[in-house]
Design an enzyme around this catalytic site. Sequence first.
Site, PDB file in Angstrom:
ATOM      1  N   CYS A 171       0.839  -1.203   0.000  1.00  0.00           N
ATOM      2  CA  CYS A 171       0.000   0.000   0.000  1.00  0.00           C
ATOM      3  C   CYS A 171       0.881   1.264   0.000  1.00  0.00           C
ATOM      4  O   CYS A 171       1.750   1.422  -0.852  1.00  0.00           O
ATOM      5  CB  CYS A 171      -0.942  -0.052   1.202  1.00  0.00           C
ATOM      6  N   ALA A 172       0.677   2.156   0.960  1.00  0.00           N
ATOM      7  CA  ALA A 172       1.407   3.427   0.983  1.00  0.00           C
ATOM      8  C   ALA A 172       2.864   3.274   1.381  1.00  0.00           C
ATOM      9  O   ALA A 172       3.605   4.262   1.402  1.00  0.00           O
ATOM     10  CB  ALA A 172       0.720   4.414   1.934  1.00  0.00           C
TER      11      ALA A 172
END
Length: 348
Positions: free
Chosen positions: A136-137
């Site tokens: 993800c991030a």
Amino acid sequence: MAMKPTEPVEPVPGAPYADEPRLAAAPMGARRLVVMLAFEGARLLDVTGPLEVFSAAARLGGRYEIQVRTPDGRDITTTAGTRLSSDGPGTAADPPSLHTLLVPGAEELTQGRFPPGLLDAVRALAARAHRTASVCAGAFALAEAGLLDGRRATTHWRHTATLAARHPTLSVDPDAIYVRDERLYTSAGVSAGIDLSLALVEADEGPDLAREVARDLVVFMQRPGGQSQFSVPARTPRPRHDALRALLDEIAADPAADHSLAALATRAGLSGRHLTRLFREHTGATPAAYVDAVRLEAAQAFLANGETATVTARRTGIGSDESLRRLFLRRLGVTPSAYRARFRTTTR
């Protein structure tokens, strides 16, 4: 115990996850060290999802050792309030080498705020890792640490534009489940970290173990990296035009029906030229391209559930086996039979 990095060998064309490098087997008795670099405020599933995959693989016979490290060696609290203990600081001189570094995400990373010591720990561990992957991030941490300069990457669909704007040398794929660029891997939002981890296990230990892990975790299927984060209808904004909205619903409900331009235009009561303009304006694609995309996704679902290419081609409206094969090669880079093989045991 840390292990000496293995050397990559060429992937087998047409094999499951043929786009993944097939790593050489670990020496007898050696274990692949997997380090999750957690930090204060990390998203819980970004951490635990991949760790569950690798721990299940170890329990089922894979040669993995797992550590959770933090930038300063202190315990951390995730976004869910769960406290995680640390096996040591990420900047320590040990281990001298590791096989896989995993970096989870957090909302603050997308805003350019990085916990103290995180970037130093990323650089230190990545320099000693055989491969580095983000969830993800976590891609923002890899990019800020300079690991992704000039490379391909992805992240959660909400943040792909931000990642691209902040790091203009990156080629950001806004739609992929995960992306590999040599020994660097980035994945989309949250559950995509599980997809990526399954692919990494398969690259290390082969498809049988990866599928056993998927069954153990009750994962319905292993999604290939190039698969879209969302289905075609889900990622297409709902058009305000009533006739077009009705057509999109019909295409999604019955991909095998007659969706030629002439048939669509007749049902909408519009000219073919006008309908093509509406499709381009509201979906960014021609009617034919949109229908092909919906049929391709339907075909992927049929094949993943064990249908033959012939049945899949007929039930999706693609037509013939050869048409199905051309569409898969053009859009996915694999044959229908290779795609079906990826899911042959996970869906039993």
